[in-house]
Design an enzyme around this catalytic site. Structure first.
Site, mmCIF file in Angstrom:
data_model
loop_
_atom_site.group_PDB
_atom_site.id
_atom_site.type_symbol
_atom_site.label_atom_id
_atom_site.label_comp_id
_atom_site.label_asym_id
_atom_site.label_seq_id
_atom_site.Cartn_x
_atom_site.Cartn_y
_atom_site.Cartn_z
ATOM 1 N N GLY A 11 0.783 -1.709 -0.157
ATOM 2 C CA GLY A 11 0.341 0.117 -0.212
ATOM 3 C C GLY A 11 0.981 1.359 -0.222
ATOM 4 N N ASN A 13 1.405 3.575 -1.988
ATOM 5 C CA ASN A 13 -0.004 4.212 -3.127
ATOM 6 C C ASN A 13 -0.902 4.728 -2.009
ATOM 7 O OD1 ASN A 13 1.183 5.045 -5.834
ATOM 8 N ND2 ASN A 13 1.517 2.311 -5.969
ATOM 9 N N LEU A 92 -11.900 -7.476 -11.652
ATOM 10 C CA LEU A 92 -12.950 -6.434 -11.421
ATOM 11 C C LEU A 92 -13.843 -6.717 -12.623
ATOM 12 C CD1 LEU A 92 -12.006 -3.578 -9.228
ATOM 13 C CD2 LEU A 92 -12.990 -5.941 -8.656
ATOM 14 N N HIS A 108 -0.811 2.177 -13.335
ATOM 15 C CA HIS A 108 -0.608 1.203 -13.521
ATOM 16 C C HIS A 108 1.002 2.077 -13.354
ATOM 17 C CE1 HIS A 108 -0.165 -2.228 -16.237
ATOM 18 N NE2 HIS A 108 -0.146 -1.955 -17.238
ATOM 19 N N LEU A 143 -8.674 -4.795 -18.836
ATOM 20 C CA LEU A 143 -7.353 -4.622 -18.528
ATOM 21 C C LEU A 143 -7.087 -3.821 -18.975
ATOM 22 C CD1 LEU A 143 -6.601 -5.327 -15.557
ATOM 23 C CD2 LEU A 143 -5.621 -7.049 -17.368
ATOM 24 N N ASP A 144 -6.937 -2.801 -17.571
ATOM 25 C CA ASP A 144 -5.581 -0.997 -17.781
ATOM 26 C C ASP A 144 -5.609 -0.222 -19.336
ATOM 27 O OD1 ASP A 144 -3.349 -4.043 -17.062
ATOM 28 O OD2 ASP A 144 -4.442 -2.372 -15.453
ATOM 29 N N GLN A 172 7.620 8.047 -8.770
ATOM 30 C CA GLN A 172 6.909 8.929 -9.067
ATOM 31 C C GLN A 172 5.452 8.644 -9.397
ATOM 32 O OE1 GLN A 172 7.798 11.575 -10.763
ATOM 33 N NE2 GLN A 172 10.125 11.263 -10.203
ATOM 34 N N GLU A 173 4.857 7.048 -9.400
ATOM 35 C CA GLU A 173 3.787 7.212 -8.830
ATOM 36 C C GLU A 173 3.265 7.222 -7.825
ATOM 37 O OE1 GLU A 173 3.019 2.429 -8.465
ATOM 38 O OE2 GLU A 173 4.280 2.023 -9.949
HETATM 39 C C1 GRF Z 1 2.701 -0.437 -7.658
HETATM 40 O O1 GRF Z 1 4.005 -1.122 -8.338
HETATM 41 C C2 GRF Z 1 1.825 -0.089 -8.785
HETATM 42 O O2 GRF Z 1 2.281 0.377 -9.949
HETATM 43 C C3 GRF Z 1 1.057 -1.862 -8.654
HETATM 44 O O3 GRF Z 1 1.223 -2.238 -7.574
HETATM 45 C C4 GRF Z 1 2.498 -1.621 -7.415
HETATM 46 C C5 GRF Z 1 3.010 -1.988 -5.261
HETATM 47 O O4 GRF Z 1 1.938 -0.718 -4.918
HETATM 48 N N1 GRF Z 1 -0.396 -0.974 -9.018
HETATM 49 P P1 GRF Z 1 1.990 -0.488 -3.615
HETATM 50 O O5 GRF Z 1 3.080 0.225 -3.104
HETATM 51 O O6 GRF Z 1 1.029 -1.899 -2.712
HETATM 52 O O7 GRF Z 1 0.696 1.283 -3.500
#
Ligand code: GRF
Length: 195
Positions: A11, A13, A92, A108, A143-144, A172-173
């Site tokens: 988690g 992000n 999903l 993504h 998807l994506d 960057q995310e």
């Molecule tokens: C990241 O690479 C993100 O792009 C993908 O899941 C990976 C881990 O994300 N969706 P997080 O650290 O669990 O947020």
């Protein structure tokens, strides 16, 4: 706007999103929902005072719609307006997605439409790309594949491995997702291209 964040793992992000929703933000977090009780993100959410729920997908086996019916309950109970998928690793169905159409985001780790699916960093390296990055998009049944709401780019460096590239993209995310959510929650759907 009330934002629910769906996770499966650490988690990072989710943490970036939670920490970005300060008092002046058009949205506030209402729930963190994981399909796995072992997700490290659950403790991070709880430490930030955000309600958490686990809906384990395994008891449902291949019955995706039954699992998704269970996911809906805490999302609706929390009064969710926007769903942010953040490292959520279950596909999903369009049944679930259509109920959140236009209100569900995902991040993504590639410059979509390149490299949909998994192992994006390895694929970018194998292709010899000089540039890579991440994308936030609206979630649709494919998807994506939904409308792109933002992208951030990173250089591919000499000697990069999938892990070193993933680490550079992840930084960057954590910039992109909060910036896109702030705009999106404020009703602005114009794509945000970070330098
Ligand atoms: C990241 O690479 C993100 O792009 C993908 O899941 C990976 C881990 O994300 N969706 P997080 O650290 O669990 O947020």
């Amino acid at each position: 706007k009330r934002v629910a964040i769906m996770i499966s793992g650490g988690g990072s992000n989710m943490v970036a999103l939670l920490d970005s929703m300060t008092a002046d933000h058009p949205a506030e977090p209402c729930l963190v929902l994981s399909n796995d009780a072992r997700a490290g993100g659950l403790a991070k959410a709880a430490a930030r005072g955000v309600p958490t729920t686990v809906v384990d997908h395994r008891p449902f086996g291949k019955n995706r719609s039954a699992f998704e019916d269970e996911l809906m309950k805490p999302l609706l109970a929390a009064g969710t307006d926007i769903v942010c998928l953040a490292g959520f690793m279950r596909v999903l169905t369009d049944g679930f997605v259509s109920r959140w159409q236009g209100r569900m985001l995902n991040i993504h780790p590639s410059l979509l439409p390149k490299y949909k699916g998994l192992h994006t960093h390895q694929r970018a390296l194998e292709a010899g790309d000089s540039e890579h990055g991440c994308t936030v998009h609206e979630v649709t049944a494919r998807l994506d594949d939904g409308p792109i709401l933002g992208q951030a780019r990173v250089p591919v460096m000499e000697g990069d491995t999938p892990d070193s590239l993933a680490a550079r993209v992840l930084v960057q995310e954590h910039r992109l997702y909060p910036a896109v959510l702030r705009r999106f929650a404020g009703g602005d759907r114009r794509p945000l291209m970070l330098d």
